[in-house]
Motif scaffolding. Sequence first.
Motif, PDB file in Angstrom:
ATOM      1  N   ALA A  21       7.843  -2.550  10.229  1.00  0.00           N
ATOM      2  CA  ALA A  21       7.651  -1.098  10.226  1.00  0.00           C
ATOM      3  C   ALA A  21       8.315  -0.476  11.456  1.00  0.00           C
ATOM      4  O   ALA A  21       8.522  -1.154  12.469  1.00  0.00           O
ATOM      5  N   PRO A  22       8.661   0.812  11.387  1.00  0.00           N
ATOM      6  CA  PRO A  22       9.197   1.496  12.568  1.00  0.00           C
ATOM      7  C   PRO A  22       8.258   1.330  13.763  1.00  0.00           C
ATOM      8  O   PRO A  22       7.038   1.343  13.614  1.00  0.00           O
ATOM      9  N   LYS A  23       8.835   1.113  14.925  1.00  0.00           N
ATOM     10  CA  LYS A  23       8.117   0.910  16.197  1.00  0.00           C
ATOM     11  C   LYS A  23       7.462  -0.469  16.292  1.00  0.00           C
ATOM     12  O   LYS A  23       6.828  -0.784  17.282  1.00  0.00           O
ATOM     13  N   GLU A  24       7.579  -1.295  15.266  1.00  0.00           N
ATOM     14  CA  GLU A  24       7.038  -2.652  15.299  1.00  0.00           C
ATOM     15  C   GLU A  24       8.144  -3.622  15.705  1.00  0.00           C
ATOM     16  O   GLU A  24       9.310  -3.254  15.805  1.00  0.00           O
ATOM     17  N   GLU A  25       7.787  -4.881  15.930  1.00  0.00           N
ATOM     18  CA  GLU A  25       8.746  -5.886  16.373  1.00  0.00           C
ATOM     19  C   GLU A  25       8.810  -7.059  15.411  1.00  0.00           C
ATOM     20  O   GLU A  25       7.836  -7.368  14.736  1.00  0.00           O
ATOM     21  N   GLY A  26       9.956  -7.693  15.376  1.00  0.00           N
ATOM     22  CA  GLY A  26      10.161  -8.924  14.641  1.00  0.00           C
ATOM     23  C   GLY A  26      10.870  -9.900  15.557  1.00  0.00           C
ATOM     24  O   GLY A  26      10.957  -9.677  16.762  1.00  0.00           O
ATOM     25  N   TYR A  27      11.378 -10.971  14.998  1.00  0.00           N
ATOM     26  CA  TYR A  27      12.070 -11.944  15.827  1.00  0.00           C
ATOM     27  C   TYR A  27      13.293 -12.490  15.105  1.00  0.00           C
ATOM     28  O   TYR A  27      13.378 -12.479  13.880  1.00  0.00           O
ATOM     29  N   ILE A  28      14.240 -12.946  15.890  1.00  0.00           N
ATOM     30  CA  ILE A  28      15.388 -13.715  15.424  1.00  0.00           C
ATOM     31  C   ILE A  28      15.529 -14.875  16.399  1.00  0.00           C
ATOM     32  O   ILE A  28      15.529 -14.667  17.613  1.00  0.00           O
ATOM     33  N   THR A  29      15.602 -16.093  15.886  1.00  0.00           N
ATOM     34  CA  THR A  29      15.860 -17.245  16.747  1.00  0.00           C
ATOM     35  C   THR A  29      17.124 -17.942  16.264  1.00  0.00           C
ATOM     36  O   THR A  29      17.454 -17.902  15.077  1.00  0.00           O
ATOM     37  N   ALA A  30      17.811 -18.555  17.205  1.00  0.00           N
ATOM     38  CA  ALA A  30      19.003 -19.336  16.891  1.00  0.00           C
ATOM     39  C   ALA A  30      18.918 -20.642  17.664  1.00  0.00           C
ATOM     40  O   ALA A  30      18.596 -20.647  18.854  1.00  0.00           O
ATOM     41  N   THR A  31      19.195 -21.737  16.981  1.00  0.00           N
ATOM     42  CA  THR A  31      19.216 -23.049  17.610  1.00  0.00           C
ATOM     43  C   THR A  31      20.622 -23.602  17.484  1.00  0.00           C
ATOM     44  O   THR A  31      21.155 -23.704  16.377  1.00  0.00           O
TER      45      THR A  31
END
Length: 74
Positions: A21-31
């Motif tokens: 949602a707007p103003k919320e956070e997520g993640y991206i990881t790279a290995t």
Amino acid sequence: LTNVVPGCGCTVTDFTSAPIAPKEEGYITATFDSNRSHGGVVRKSIYCQTNTKFKQKHELVFTGEVRDCNSCDY
């Protein structure tokens, strides 16, 4: 985030698959697997697709140096 794709076979990605949602956070990881890459300085890209209004495709770049274990200082 609708999709996250590594630029090559030596990188694996993971990301928040649930809607963010707007103003919320997520993640991206790279290995990064240095055993599947050449030595020296490396530059790797991750390509992200989003449903944002003005720009849907984004490139994230990370760099590093792959060194031979014989040259490590630890």
